[in-house]
Scaffold this motif. Structure first.
Motif, PDB file in Angstrom:
ATOM      1  N   GLU A 232     -14.091  25.307  30.407  1.00 31.77           N
ATOM      2  CA  GLU A 232     -12.681  25.646  30.331  1.00 31.77           C
ATOM      3  C   GLU A 232     -12.255  26.630  31.420  1.00 31.77           C
ATOM      4  OE1 GLU A 232     -11.856  27.038  26.393  1.00 31.77           O
ATOM      5  OE2 GLU A 232     -12.169  25.074  25.473  1.00 31.77           O
ATOM      6  N   THR A 233     -13.145  26.956  32.317  1.00 30.41           N
ATOM      7  CA  THR A 233     -12.939  27.907  33.411  1.00 30.41           C
ATOM      8  C   THR A 233     -12.660  29.317  32.889  1.00 30.41           C
ATOM      9  OG1 THR A 233     -12.052  26.133  34.793  1.00 30.41           O
ATOM     10  CG2 THR A 233     -11.741  28.378  35.579  1.00 30.41           C
ATOM     11  N   HIS A 234     -11.541  29.491  32.208  1.00 33.74           N
ATOM     12  CA  HIS A 234     -11.153  30.818  31.730  1.00 33.74           C
ATOM     13  C   HIS A 234     -11.403  30.913  30.225  1.00 33.74           C
ATOM     14  CE1 HIS A 234      -9.365  30.896  35.635  1.00 33.74           C
ATOM     15  NE2 HIS A 234      -8.463  29.985  35.308  1.00 33.74           N
ATOM     16  N   VAL A 235     -12.297  31.804  29.825  1.00 33.11           N
ATOM     17  CA  VAL A 235     -12.639  31.925  28.411  1.00 33.11           C
ATOM     18  C   VAL A 235     -11.620  32.777  27.660  1.00 33.11           C
ATOM     19  CG1 VAL A 235     -15.100  31.533  28.745  1.00 33.11           C
ATOM     20  CG2 VAL A 235     -14.202  33.878  28.896  1.00 33.11           C
ATOM     21  N   LEU A 236     -10.830  33.562  28.396  1.00 35.24           N
ATOM     22  CA  LEU A 236      -9.781  34.364  27.764  1.00 35.24           C
ATOM     23  C   LEU A 236      -8.621  34.518  28.726  1.00 35.24           C
ATOM     24  CD1 LEU A 236      -9.198  36.211  25.183  1.00 35.24           C
ATOM     25  CD2 LEU A 236      -9.684  38.112  26.734  1.00 35.24           C
ATOM     26  N   THR A 262     -21.378  37.735  18.669  1.00 38.56           N
ATOM     27  CA  THR A 262     -20.979  38.100  20.026  1.00 38.56           C
ATOM     28  C   THR A 262     -19.500  38.458  20.029  1.00 38.56           C
ATOM     29  OG1 THR A 262     -22.635  36.662  21.058  1.00 38.56           O
ATOM     30  CG2 THR A 262     -20.756  37.301  22.405  1.00 38.56           C
ATOM     31  N   TYR A 263     -19.187  39.546  20.738  1.00 38.54           N
ATOM     32  CA  TYR A 263     -17.799  39.969  20.890  1.00 38.54           C
ATOM     33  C   TYR A 263     -17.498  40.199  22.368  1.00 38.54           C
ATOM     34  CZ  TYR A 263     -17.255  40.569  15.858  1.00 38.54           C
ATOM     35  OH  TYR A 263     -17.172  40.344  14.513  1.00 38.54           O
ATOM     36  N   ASP A 293     -23.751  25.011  23.401  1.00 37.01           N
ATOM     37  CA  ASP A 293     -24.344  24.394  24.599  1.00 37.01           C
ATOM     38  C   ASP A 293     -24.559  25.428  25.698  1.00 37.01           C
ATOM     39  OD1 ASP A 293     -24.215  21.908  23.307  1.00 37.01           O
ATOM     40  OD2 ASP A 293     -22.189  21.533  24.066  1.00 37.01           O
ATOM     41  N   ASP A 294     -25.008  26.613  25.299  1.00 43.61           N
ATOM     42  CA  ASP A 294     -25.279  27.718  26.224  1.00 43.61           C
ATOM     43  C   ASP A 294     -24.035  28.145  27.008  1.00 43.61           C
ATOM     44  OD1 ASP A 294     -27.986  28.332  25.700  1.00 43.61           O
ATOM     45  OD2 ASP A 294     -28.622  26.532  26.795  1.00 43.61           O
ATOM     46  N   TRP A 295     -22.876  27.966  26.385  1.00 45.55           N
ATOM     47  CA  TRP A 295     -21.630  28.511  26.923  1.00 45.55           C
ATOM     48  C   TRP A 295     -20.963  29.380  25.863  1.00 45.55           C
ATOM     49  CZ3 TRP A 295     -20.588  28.708  31.797  1.00 45.55           C
ATOM     50  CH2 TRP A 295     -20.948  27.673  32.673  1.00 45.55           C
ATOM     51  N   MET A 296     -20.353  30.467  26.287  1.00 41.67           N
ATOM     52  CA  MET A 296     -19.624  31.320  25.368  1.00 41.67           C
ATOM     53  C   MET A 296     -18.161  30.897  25.302  1.00 41.67           C
ATOM     54  SD  MET A 296     -18.858  35.425  25.471  1.00 41.67           S
ATOM     55  CE  MET A 296     -17.374  35.152  26.474  1.00 41.67           C
ATOM     56  N   TYR A 297     -17.629  30.854  24.080  1.00 36.21           N
ATOM     57  CA  TYR A 297     -16.223  30.562  23.840  1.00 36.21           C
ATOM     58  C   TYR A 297     -15.626  31.668  22.978  1.00 36.21           C
ATOM     59  CZ  TYR A 297     -17.238  25.752  25.334  1.00 36.21           C
ATOM     60  OH  TYR A 297     -17.622  24.637  26.052  1.00 36.21           O
ATOM     61  N   VAL A 298     -14.378  32.000  23.217  1.00 28.25           N
ATOM     62  CA  VAL A 298     -13.663  32.940  22.365  1.00 28.25           C
ATOM     63  C   VAL A 298     -13.126  32.192  21.160  1.00 28.25           C
ATOM     64  CG1 VAL A 298     -11.594  34.395  22.190  1.00 28.25           C
ATOM     65  CG2 VAL A 298     -13.092  34.575  24.185  1.00 28.25           C
ATOM     66  N   LYS A 299     -13.364  32.732  19.966  1.00 25.56           N
ATOM     67  CA  LYS A 299     -12.886  32.112  18.734  1.00 25.56           C
ATOM     68  C   LYS A 299     -11.364  31.994  18.773  1.00 25.56           C
ATOM     69  CE  LYS A 299     -13.138  32.622  13.707  1.00 25.56           C
ATOM     70  NZ  LYS A 299     -13.639  33.486  12.591  1.00 25.56           N
ATOM     71  N   ASN A 300     -10.869  30.785  18.533  1.00 26.73           N
ATOM     72  CA  ASN A 300      -9.431  30.482  18.573  1.00 26.73           C
ATOM     73  C   ASN A 300      -8.834  30.702  19.961  1.00 26.73           C
ATOM     74  OD1 ASN A 300      -9.425  29.938  15.739  1.00 26.73           O
ATOM     75  ND2 ASN A 300      -9.275  32.136  15.349  1.00 26.73           N
TER      76      ASN A 300
END
Length: 541
Positions: A232-236, A262-263, A293-300
């Protein structure tokens, strides 16, 4: 069972560019202080919800001297880490930021304990700003900073530079290489490196510090790259959602809890008024994240959430508590001053009073006697009592709501050519971004030549009203209702997105005759006020 929700931000008011760290059960966040002294704020928490300021580590001349630094220069984007033995703090002291050149000097200090003592600095380089230090699992330490290239037009952000740092010699060693150029959003800065499941992760800030700000994530199996961009390129980011409660979201850092959550902590702003002004400056927020899949995502995400679940429950009563500061022993930790590592030249605590020694004019980049605390609520009252005996118009002291030299409000006790005291309002509301006083000045009010004067102000959202009272009298209004919303980055006097701090309120004194006339303050009061218009204030859930 659901965890408690807190309302962002976790550090309200001017607390920008957070770097977070966990050591055992303790969390620490370091934030930028720019021209305010001492340098770097470090807050501590046990639960991610309740935070207390524990230290400002850059507190002596050998570490930091910002006299002459322009507004919004000084300490940028600290990085706080721990290598299992001691704390490491990386910071930039910016001496110039406008124009083609950035004079940005990068340093490292260390301490065995978070409270210090903190070491004298290692000078690292001056090739860019927002550096970080990564401790690899093989014992190597890597210095990471954005690269500034003054030859590039129109933007001089030239990517993320990596080089090994040798702790024994205190120097950079080996090859240095640009490992990441960012996305099409551009303005890549604020890098942090992590290692997880065999991948190196590079989290950066992009898009400037305004409404297109973002956190961008990339990964590589090799520390030198190539770095693969997040799906998604930008996680936040809130750049594509102008209606989100939290805006200007970016410049983040990652922490894991003991139970594996994780935060992401991040820079944020809460705009108000039709001009979308962030009157509380750049604040510190938090988002829950997860791995897939070894990527971090921000919830919502990627749009930041106003309400976030954490283990702790915030002490809301503490947030809304009135603060009456006295000056019996030492200056309260809420207060800071501007630029100088020699505070004894601008103030002293004497006989239960805060004595300010009149120095240069308000807004000076060198030596002004101004002691203030952050504005942390959209609406509040402030009050002090001053004893000051000016001889003429070049001596003045009083109560200020202050952003920088370009925008401030200042109710002063001053004098006339023939030595009579008067109350005089000095403001820059109409003239910003030029930093000139609003002329003609509001009509002064003559007051007796002796005696203390109570000075007060009330801010309700975008409206500011000053008050005064002579001894034994009730407060009465002085001057018009001012536009308090100009005390913000958006009105900071620099080109677009070029101001970085936040609103303060406090006490100041000037003596342009050079005789260092003292002004004595009995106390300082800060009282938060609830307002229905404060949509994003912190309340119990």
């Amino acid at each position: 069972m659901a965890m408690p929700q807190l309302t962002n931000p976790i550090l309200p008011g001017f607390n920008a560019d957070p770097s977070i760290l966990r050591v055992g059960e303790d969390y620490y966040i370091a934030t930028s202080t720019f021209e305010w002294y001492p340098g770097v704020q470090i807050h501590h928490s046990k639960d991610l919800a309740n935070w207390d300021l524990v230290t400002r580590p850059l507190s002596r001349k050998s570490q930091l001297d910002m006299r002459g630094n322009p507004d919004s220069c000084g300490v940028w984007a600290p990085c706080l880490t721990h290598d299992g033995e001691k704390f490491w703090l990386v910071y930039t002291d910016v001496k110039r930021k406008d124009g083609s050149f950035k004079d940005a000097h990068n340093y490292i200090v260390t301490a065995d304990k978070i409270e210090g003592p903190w070491s004298d600095p290692y000078y690292i380089n001056s090739s860019g700003f927002d550096p970080s230090l990564f401790h690899d699992d093989d014992g190597k330490k890597w210095f990471v900073n954005m690269l500034w290239d003054h030859r590039r037009r129109p933007k001089a952000f030239a990517g993320i530079r990596l080089q090994e740092w040798d702790a024994k010699t205190g120097k950079l060693v080996g090859k240095r290489e640009t490992v990441f150029f960012g996305s099409e959003l551009d303005l890549v800065e604020g890098p942090h490196l992590y290692k997880r499941n065999g991948y190196y992760y590079l989290l950066t800030a992009e898009g400037g510090t305004g409404y297109t700000h973002a956190c961008t994530l990339a990964r590589s199996k090799d520390i030198w790259g190539p770095y693969e961009m997040h799906p998604e390129t930008h996680v936040l980011t809130a750049k594509d959602n102008i209606h989100a409660a939290i805006q200007r979201s970016g410049h983040g850092d990652i922490v894991d809890t003991p139970d594996g959550k994780t935060y992401l902590v991040h820079l944020m702003g809460r705009p108000t008024t039709q001009f979308r002004r962030c009157v509380l400056g750049r604040e510190c927020g938090i988002q829950e994240a997860y791995w897939k899949d070894d990527w971090m995502y921000v919830k919502n995400g990627p749009v930041p959430s106003l309400h976030v679940e954490v283990a702790g429950t915030r002490d809301v009563e503490k947030y809304w508590a009135e603060q009456k500061y006295t000056f019996d022993k030492e200056l309260h930790k809420d207060f800071q001053w501007l630029r100088t590592p020699e505070p004894e030249r601008i103030f002293a605590l004497q006989e239960g009073k805060l004595t300010l020694f009149g120095r240069e004019s308000i807004g000076s980049w060198f030596e002004q006697a101004l002691v203030a605390r952050r504005q942390t609520h959209f609406s509040y009252d402030a009050e002090t009592v001053v004893d000051f005996s000016p001889e003429d118009e070049r001596q003045f002291a009083g109560l200020t709501a202050y952003y920088c030299r370009f925008n401030f409000f200042y109710l002063t006790v001053s004098g006339t050519e023939d030595g009579k005291r008067e109350l005089l309002l000095l403001t820059s509301e109409v003239s910003f971004p030029h930093g000139d006083l609003e002329l003609p000045l509001a009509a002064p009010i003559q007051i007796p030549n002796e005696g203390k004067v109570k000075l007060a102000l009330s801010i309700r959202g975008a409206k500011l009203q000053y008050y005064y009272a002579l001894e034994g009298e009730e407060l009465k209004k002085i001057g018009p209702v001012y536009d308090a919303s100009i005390l913000c980055d958006e009105c900071g006097g620099h080109r677009n997105e070029g101001s970085f701090t936040g609103a303060f309120v406090g006490m100041a004194a000037s003596d342009l005759n050079g005789t260092v006339l003292p002004a004595k303050f009995d106390y300082f009061l800060y009282r938060p006020e609830h307002e229905e218009t404060d949509r994003y204030e912190i309340h119990s859930q």
